[in-house]
Design a protein around this motif. Structure first.
Motif, PDB file in Angstrom:
ATOM      1  N   GLN A 415       0.834  -1.190   0.000  1.00 26.48           N
ATOM      2  CA  GLN A 415       0.000   0.000   0.000  1.00 26.48           C
ATOM      3  C   GLN A 415       0.876   1.249   0.000  1.00 26.48           C
ATOM      4  O   GLN A 415       1.831   1.344   0.763  1.00 26.48           O
ATOM      5  CB  GLN A 415      -0.921   0.008   1.231  1.00 26.48           C
ATOM      6  CG  GLN A 415      -1.876  -1.152   1.282  1.00 26.48           C
ATOM      7  CD  GLN A 415      -2.805  -1.205   0.089  1.00 26.48           C
ATOM      8  OE1 GLN A 415      -3.430  -0.202  -0.263  1.00 26.48           O
ATOM      9  NE2 GLN A 415      -2.886  -2.357  -0.556  1.00 26.48           N
ATOM     10  N   MET A 417       2.183   4.666   0.901  1.00 22.99           N
ATOM     11  CA  MET A 417       2.093   5.642   1.992  1.00 22.99           C
ATOM     12  C   MET A 417       3.488   5.924   2.516  1.00 22.99           C
ATOM     13  O   MET A 417       4.456   5.261   2.141  1.00 22.99           O
ATOM     14  CB  MET A 417       1.177   5.135   3.112  1.00 22.99           C
ATOM     15  CG  MET A 417       1.651   3.873   3.785  1.00 22.99           C
ATOM     16  SD  MET A 417       0.481   3.306   5.029  1.00 22.99           S
ATOM     17  CE  MET A 417       0.027   1.723   4.371  1.00 22.99           C
ATOM     18  N   SER A 572      -3.684   3.387   4.568  1.00 25.99           N
ATOM     19  CA  SER A 572      -3.404   3.938   3.242  1.00 25.99           C
ATOM     20  C   SER A 572      -4.548   4.804   2.745  1.00 25.99           C
ATOM     21  O   SER A 572      -4.334   5.891   2.195  1.00 25.99           O
ATOM     22  CB  SER A 572      -3.131   2.807   2.258  1.00 25.99           C
ATOM     23  OG  SER A 572      -2.905   3.310   0.960  1.00 25.99           O
TER      24      SER A 572
END
Length: 984
Positions: A415, A417, A572
């Protein structure tokens, strides 16, 4: 629609079948054509079959709700307007009636709006069932099968079909089914609109009937057997529903994990497909990489100018050993951080940028090395590098550091981030920690959490008592409303084993136990207590634990709150929402800052380019190297003149005081020449070569300094580089060393020059006389200045300039007068004063009232006789101008004494030979060596930011630096915003 009637769908799709049935019934009631199969159609079918009673009631209300006809409500208003135009009196009579109509009109409009809001509210609550389009038949097929079917008849048809069929074996084939199914004629009696050809959808391609048919008939039969359901107790029904719900959730979770894994592999194959160069050119930078670069730029700008950006990042905080780093490793899908048994391992902020990529790799911001996270050896090397960087960032005497370690992790399915792992909050400073460690960690956490757009990932150890938590109070203080906090409860497996009251975990995950609020609450398991377990092993253990957990089965844990995968998705999603909401505001802030800085530059430095410290250093480096190169433009004559002057300035004192004056005191020319030869040889062997090398280096240094200072008087001189040039000259003076063999070469040259006593030409003779006269005149001037200083001002100064003599000066003046009388009486007086002469001078001074001792008289005599000797030497030099003829022919029986002319000729020739040798060494060797040393020195300064900071200072430099950083930040923010809009 026969697929619906036959129950082709599995039990997991029961809800979809119910919705489809309910929607069909509502379409029949409203006399509208049958819509395509969707979630509303399924809802109508639900009403007719009575599978779920409360949902049928809700759908019935929704389907029979009629909208008010607002078009007829406007006609009374039109009539009122016309009546108002006719007459005010009519209006006053109709006023009561108008008030009633206003009430009616308002009620109608309000009711219509309320109905619309209610309709939209109910419609939003209906789940999105668009995915059923792949499985449900289309509208044409349904219309062909049951164009005008009655729902009651359809239900009776299903019940009759069920009762007519006994229990079937699992997935019977066609032959077996023929013995159980009624014939077509009997089925047509139940529903005349159905033909036998439409039953082909009941069977699979391999001639076997699907189990969905039997399941659908069982469902309809269970719906009709209300008496047996009533006999079941409420508790048993609740347990059964919960069990079915848990099974469906676990089934859905497994299916989701399978799809995620397949999606991960597919994305990896897509990213690896094709040529790497084409892929790189097509994708350029990922969105998260662009955002990470913006954060890096802002981090450097903040540390330099004491500002703080407000761009989002996920700040991971928690108590020490609560599992912060383990949660981050699970999100990154790799064990990338050092491990310790209860001791503090995170000693500095670690910024980790997660992004998706075909290979699972990690790399640091300031390094090109890629660590393959699929190999244990590479993971070990990465952890070791992180630990080394952490220790290097901590200053002596400290335990933690504010210096950020930036790294990026890429891999399939990660994810996107940016997370910042901070040191764990401690309660007590143990042995070996700095005294202010506890407060330093707290201030560091507050610094990162004070960003209003930072997402706080609060990590709480679930295996310890909640009352021992330190982080929750700190987080609640920084984010009282919990608008940007996500709470994570770790070590839930240990909590389930140790805890006696599961309600406490439920209270924690519902936000009712801690004095803090959060956007979401999650429970995770990040390990089994074995530090050597891989991420896949830990993830498998986590899934198995939650699948069999009593906390989950008892309803304490919800499926959406479990596993680090769900946590990663939630963090996320929250991260990108925060980014999209705040990034444009940050871009506007730096745009305004850039405008202010550019305005200041235009007002103060309108004609200068905006060069930062690095660019200014490169420009100054070029100027210095150019000036060093200009040493080659100095002519040989200029070098020799400068060297000759410098050499004689250093040697004159020794030649006059130690060679010429002692030799001149001898009685004959032979003694004079012998003394001169001895002293010249000693000087040339011991002191002269080393002194000459030093003179050569000083001359080279002065010439270089002169070249650098030459431009200071120019109108367009830029003084920004003066400090840098001075530092370079000083460092070059300290480091440069002359060639070691130069002194030996000079010694041979100088000895040969001093041994030559022959003067071949008249010009050389005249040159030696001129050199001697200039030297003696300089010494005479120095001697007279010293005598005047000793005796004080004369009568002119005392009478016309109001100058006064001190007592010592008066004594010296009286003594000088007496000594001058002795010299005047005997011009060839020897350099030493006899004892009787000393006594006579002292007696004469005593008679004048001046009391002096013998030492004072001798000191004064030294200067008086020195002046007398220099004057006599100048007279002899002038007389020797005509003595070259006698010298050339060796005539000695003359009154001329010219042996001192030969001495000065020998010294002059030695100076010329030495200057020439030094000039050759400078031009051929030393200037080039100096150029290389200066270049190397400048390269070293260029690699040291601290030295550049000290050498290039001023508002002009800092303004250009700040302007460049702000401009770069704004451009990167705009590039990121543009890419973010395209992704939307």
């Amino acid at each position: 629609m026969l697929r619906l009637a036959s129950g082709t769908f599995s039990p997991s799709c029961r809800y979809c079948v119910e919705k489809l049935t309910t929607r069909h019934a509502s379409q029949r009631l409203s006399q509208k054509p049958l819509l395509p199969a969707n979630s509303r159609t399924a809802s109508s079918l639900l009403q007719s079959t009575h599978l779920t009673r409360h949902r049928a009631q809700l759908t019935c209300q929704y389907s029979t709700l009629a909208r008010p006809n607002l078009r007829n409500l406007s006609s009374p208003t039109n009539r009122i307007v016309q009546s108002q135009q006719r007459s005010m009196s009519v209006l006053s009579k109709l006023r009561p009636l108008l008030k009633i109509r206003y009430w009616i009109l308002g009620a109608g409009i309000g009711g219509g709006y309320s109905a619309k809001v209610t309709y939209e509210s109910w419609k939003d609550k209906v789940p999105d069932m668009s995915w059923l389009g792949e499985y449900l038949p289309d509208a044409d097929t349904v219309s062909k099968f049951i164009p005008n079917v009655d729902t009651d008849k359809y239900r009776k048809f299903l019940l009759k079909l069920k009762k007519s069929i006994p229990e079937l074996p699992e997935s019977p084939d066609m032959a077996t089914l023929k013995g159980y199914l009624p014939d077509a004629d009997r089925m047509k009696d139940w529903s005349p609109d159905v033909t036998m050809d439409d039953f082909s959808s009941v069977f699979n391609e391999d001639n076997s009937i699907t189990t969905g048919v039997i399941t659908a008939m069982k469902v309809n039969a269970e719906g009709s057997e209300e008496e047996s359901a009533k006999k079941m107790s409420d508790k048993e029904r609740l347990q059964k529903i919960q069990e079915e719900f848990l099974q469906e959730q676990l089934k859905y979770q497994r299916q989701l994990e399978r799809l995620e894994k397949e999606n991960k592999e597919l994305r990896k194959q897509i990213m690896l497909k094709g040529d790497k160069a084409v892929y790189k050119r097509r994708t350029k930078k990922s969105l998260i990489d662009m955002y990470s670069e913006v954060l890096d730029e802002l981090s450097e700008y903040d540390s330099s100018y004491n500002t703080q950006d407000e761009l989002p990042r996920v700040v991971v905080v928690g108590d020490q050993s609560a599992g912060k780093t383990s949660v981050l490793e699970m999100v990154a899908q790799a064990r990338i951080f050092p491990r310790g048994a209860g001791e503090m391992m995170t000693r500095a902020p670690v910024k980790v940028t997660l992004s998706e990529g075909p290979h699972h790799i990690a790399m640091f911001k300031d390094s090109d090395r890629e660590f393959d996270l699929t190999k244990e050896s590479e993971l070990e090397a990465l952890r070791r590098e992180v630990e080394i960087r952490m220790k290097a960032s901590v200053r002596p005497g400290q335990t933690v550091s504010m210096e950020t370690i930036a790294m990026s992790v890429k891999g399939p399915g990660l994810q996107r981030m940016v997370l910042v792992d901070l040191p764990g909050i401690i309660s007590t400073e143990t042995q070996g920690m700095a005294s202010a460690t506890k407060e330093s960690i707290k201030m560091m956490c507050e610094h990162y959490m004070s960003n209003p757009n930072a997402i706080i990932l609060c990590i709480q150890d679930g295996s310890v008592d909640a009352e021992r938590s330190n982080v929750t109070d700190l987080v609640s203080h920084m984010d009282p409303q919990g608008k940007r906090t996500i709470f994570v409860l770790t070590k839930v497996d240990l909590a389930e084993k140790n805890i006696t009251n599961p309600r406490r975990i439920k209270q924690i995950l519902e936000g009712k136990l801690f004095p803090m609020k959060a956007l979401g609450y999650f429970a995770v398991v990040t390990g089994r207590g074995n530090k050597d377990d891989s991420i896949d092993t830990i993830r498998g253990y986590e899934e198995e634990f939650f699948r069999t957990s009593q906390l989950f089965r008892s309803g304490v844990l919800k499926a959406s709150q479990m596993t680090t995968q769900n946590l990663s998705f939630a963090v996320s999603d929250c991260f990108w929402k925060m980014v999209k909401a705040s990034v444009e505001q940050q871009a506007d802030t730096y745009k305004a800052a850039r405008f202010n800085l550019e305005t200041e530059w235009k007002n103060n430095y309108p004609s200068l380019r905006q060069l930062d410290r690095d660019e200014l250093f490169e420009k100054g480096k070029g100027e210095i190297l150019d000036e060093v190169m200009n040493l080659s433009q100095v002519t040989p004559k200029q070098w020799e003149e400068a060297l000759w002057a410098k050499l004689w300035d250093q040697a004159a004192e020794h030649v006059i005081e130690n060679i010429y004056l002692p030799a001149a005191q001898t009685e004959s020319a032979g003694h004079f020449n012998t003394t001169v030869d001895i002293k010249l040889k000693q000087w040339a062997d011991q002191q002269l070569p080393k002194k000459s090398v030093l003179v050569g280096w000083e001359t080279l240094q002065e010439e270089l300094k002169g070249l650098m200072d030459r431009g200071k008087d120019a109108q367009n001189h830029d003084d920004i580089f003066d400090h840098l040039k001075e530092a370079v000259i000083k460092e070059a003076t300290r480091k440069h060393r002359w060639q070691g063999e130069a002194a030996n070469s000079l010694r041979v040259i100088q000895l040969n020059a001093l041994e030559d006593r022959s003067i071949a030409e008249k010009s050389q003779w005249d040159s030696a006389i001129k050199f001697m006269e200039s030297t003696l005149q300089d010494k005479l001037f120095e001697t007279e200045s010293k005598i005047n200083k000793m005796s004080g001002p004369g009568w002119v100064g005392r009478w016309f300039k109001w100058q006064y003599q001190s007592q010592d000066q008066a004594k010296c003046a009286a003594t000088k007068t007496e000594l001058e009388k002795i010299v005047a009486l005997d011009e060839k007086h020897p350099p030493y004063l006899a004892m009787d002469e000393t006594t006579t001078v002292r007696k004469n001074l005593e008679a004048q009232g001046v009391d002096v001792d013998n030492d004072f008289i001798k000191m004064t005599w030294h200067e008086v006789y020195r002046r007398h000797f220099l004057k006599q030497a100048l007279v002899r030099a002038n007389e020797c101008r005509r003595g070259f003829y006698y010298y050339q022919r060796g005539i000695t029986d003359t009154d001329l004494e010219c042996h001192d002319i030969v001495l000065f000729w020998r010294i002059q020739k030695m100076l010329q030979c030495t200057s020439n040798a030094l000039r050759q060494q400078i031009m051929n060797t030393e200037a080039r060596r100096l150029e290389k040393e200066v270049k190397h020195m400048l390269e070293g300064l260029g690699e040291d930011p601290q030295k550049k900071l000290g050498l290039l200072q001023g508002r002009r430099v800092t303004l250009a630096e700040e302007l460049k950083k702000v401009r770069g930040i704004q451009e990167k923010l705009e590039e990121f915003i543009e890419a973010l809009r395209k992704e939307k």
